[in-house]
Design an enzyme around this catalytic site. Structure first.
Site, PDB file in Angstrom:
ATOM      1  N   LYS A 166       0.876  -1.168   0.000  1.00 56.65           N
ATOM      2  CA  LYS A 166       0.000   0.000   0.000  1.00 56.65           C
ATOM      3  C   LYS A 166       0.911   1.215   0.000  1.00 56.65           C
ATOM      4  O   LYS A 166       1.772   1.346   0.873  1.00 56.65           O
ATOM      5  CB  LYS A 166      -0.881  -0.022   1.242  1.00 56.65           C
ATOM      6  CG  LYS A 166      -1.953   1.046   1.228  1.00 56.65           C
ATOM      7  CD  LYS A 166      -2.857   0.917   2.433  1.00 56.65           C
ATOM      8  CE  LYS A 166      -2.235   1.603   3.635  1.00 56.65           C
ATOM      9  NZ  LYS A 166      -3.157   1.654   4.791  1.00 56.65           N
TER      10      LYS A 166
ATOM     11  N   LYS B  93      -9.636  -1.485  11.665  1.00 59.19           N
ATOM     12  CA  LYS B  93      -8.592  -1.335  12.686  1.00 59.19           C
ATOM     13  C   LYS B  93      -9.304  -1.399  14.027  1.00 59.19           C
ATOM     14  O   LYS B  93     -10.083  -0.492  14.363  1.00 59.19           O
ATOM     15  CB  LYS B  93      -7.899   0.027  12.570  1.00 59.19           C
ATOM     16  CG  LYS B  93      -6.930   0.158  11.412  1.00 59.19           C
ATOM     17  CD  LYS B  93      -6.329   1.557  11.400  1.00 59.19           C
ATOM     18  CE  LYS B  93      -5.394   1.717  10.200  1.00 59.19           C
ATOM     19  NZ  LYS B  93      -4.981   3.112  10.009  1.00 59.19           N
TER      20      LYS B  93
ATOM     21  N   ASP C 237     -11.099   4.421   6.068  1.00 57.11           N
ATOM     22  CA  ASP C 237     -10.311   4.104   7.267  1.00 57.11           C
ATOM     23  C   ASP C 237     -10.742   5.072   8.376  1.00 57.11           C
ATOM     24  O   ASP C 237     -11.641   4.769   9.174  1.00 57.11           O
ATOM     25  CB  ASP C 237      -8.816   4.246   6.913  1.00 57.11           C
ATOM     26  CG  ASP C 237      -7.877   4.079   8.105  1.00 57.11           C
ATOM     27  OD1 ASP C 237      -8.344   3.776   9.210  1.00 57.11           O
ATOM     28  OD2 ASP C 237      -6.641   4.262   7.926  1.00 57.11           O
TER      29      ASP C 237
ATOM     30  N   LYS D   1       1.504   5.155   0.321  1.00 56.70           N
ATOM     31  CA  LYS D   1       0.931   6.392   0.848  1.00 56.70           C
ATOM     32  C   LYS D   1       1.006   7.455  -0.237  1.00 56.70           C
ATOM     33  O   LYS D   1       2.084   7.648  -0.839  1.00 56.70           O
ATOM     34  CB  LYS D   1       1.716   6.843   2.090  1.00 56.70           C
ATOM     35  CG  LYS D   1       1.555   5.916   3.292  1.00 56.70           C
ATOM     36  CD  LYS D   1       0.182   6.078   3.932  1.00 56.70           C
ATOM     37  CE  LYS D   1       0.106   5.311   5.252  1.00 56.70           C
ATOM     38  NZ  LYS D   1      -1.205   5.515   5.922  1.00 56.70           N
TER      39      LYS D   1
HETATM   40 MG    MG Z   1      -5.179   4.472   6.232  1.00 56.25          MG
END
Ligand code: MG
Length: 380
Positions: free
Chosen positions: A169, A273, A249, A171
């Site tokens: 992933k 999360k 997220d 950024k």
């Molecule tokens: Mg994130």
């Protein structure tokens, strides 16, 4: 579980092997907040992985410690809960502070499971609706920070691919997106799963769909949190104008909000999360509701120590976690982690889910002796 006897809060300073840079800032040392719970003489451990500054969410280490010692730990000690699922309801009168609550709940849960000989993966699977069987291994994924140059990014991704990672992933932020992701795709071909995480940074551009559309050229698995946390309608409008799936997220701080975002069309992929939603049991509810609606989930990371990392491996073993997450091996982030456990990738790029009771991790005594600050709490 008949009695929570004591809770210890600890702050540790962990040097990092290399700085971690995202749209939110740069991190070169980690202040870790750990929670030790003693239940009927058995110790359990939890972690509150708030970042040093309140830039990912409103929490940060000193705020986590403050709310734990003033409000959460006293409530839990007074509540005399008889099982781990009773922890979250006892803490519910305190608004917000999900990472503080998650670490405290995990410590009690870990102690309870260690006392009863059940692994966290088996326990979380038993709490699924319908009950599930945890996977024995989960695919590893790596999140790569902003590197500053495309050549450095390709070099870093190359190191992870060599170690066996099959998903990265990247950024991103405005000005560091399509060229960076495209260079990774060009260098490593179609076999690598590539995703992009914007940490809300496209809220600042005039035309987010136009800014993000070039990413579609590179077969991006999803673009994560392009807009502001509270902008569900904006994400829904964006999702309707992008060929790339939108993942959320920061926006999703509960199972209710995850369900609302899906119903609005704000996302078609969900990053789960546990610390962001207040604990591992709420994370199971997010998983269940997404699974019932056919929305794939993956397990996000917060640069956790071995304690949180082991718990995330257990969470990621649930059947709705069909996309590789931020679940990575050990050793790349902290030269000295809080426990000696090693989570290593096999040739297929997967990591074994811990099967010992609880998270399977116990913090080393040498580590707790080096704590920058600690404090015990007992029932009054
Ligand atoms: Mg994130």
């Amino acid at each position: 579980m008949s009695g929570l006897e004591a809770v210890q809060l600890l702050k540790l300073r962990l040097p990092m092997l290399r700085p971690w840079r995202t749209a939110l800032g740069t991190l070169s040392e980690r202040e870790a907040v750990l929670v030790r719970a003693v239940v009927d003489g058995v110790e359990g451990w939890g972690e509150c992985p708030a970042l040093p500054e309140p830039t990912y969410s409103s929490e940060y280490p000193d705020a986590v410690v403050d709310v734990l010692r003033r409000h959460l730990v006293p409530r839990l000690l007074a509540a005399r809960v008889s099982d781990a699922p009773g922890v979250a309801p006892a803490l519910a009168p305190v608004k917000g502070h999900p990472m503080a609550k998650s670490g405290l709940e995990l410590a009690v849960l870990d102690a309870h499971l260690k006392a009863t000989g059940v692994s966290l993966a088996d326990f979380l699977a038993s709490r699924c609706d319908p009950p599930a069987t945890p996977a024995a291994r989960v695919p590893a994924g790596m999140a790569v920070g902003v590197t500053g140059s495309v050549a450095a990014l390709v070099e870093e991704v190359g190191r992870w691919v060599e170690e066996g990672y099959r998903r990265v992933k990247v950024k991103i932020h405005p000005g560091w997106d399509s060229a960076a992701v495209g260079a990774v795709r060009d260098a490593f071909g179609s076999g690598l799963v590539v995703a992009a995480d914007a940490n809300g940074s496209y809220a600042a551009v005039a035309d987010p769909p136009a800014a993000l559309r070039p990413l579609a050229r590179w077969d991006v698995a999803f673009v994560e949190q392009p807009l502001a946390d509270d902008d569900l309608l904006g994400h829904a409008a964006l999702a309707g104008r992008l060929a790339i799936p939108v993942c959320l997220d920061e926006s999703l701080t509960s199972a209710n909000l995850a369900e609302a975002a899906i119903a609005l069309g704000a996302c078609s992929v969900v990053n789960v999360k546990a610390p962001r939603v207040g604990g591992y049991l709420e994370a199971v509810r997010v998983h269940d509701r997404c699974r019932a609606r056919g929305v794939p989930v993956w397990c996000g990371g917060m640069l956790e120590t071995a304690v949180g990392r082991a718990a995330n491996l257990a969470l990621a073993s649930l059947p709705g976690f069909t996309i590789p997450g931020d679940v990575s091996g050990t050793g790349w982030l902290y030269p000295e982690d809080v426990a000696g456990d090693v989570f290593a990738l096999d040739a297929a790029g997967t990591i074994a889910v811990p099967r010992r009771p609880g998270t399977g991790v116990a913090v080393a005594a040498a580590v707790t002796r080096r704590a920058a600050w600690s404090e015990w709490h007992r029932p009054g």
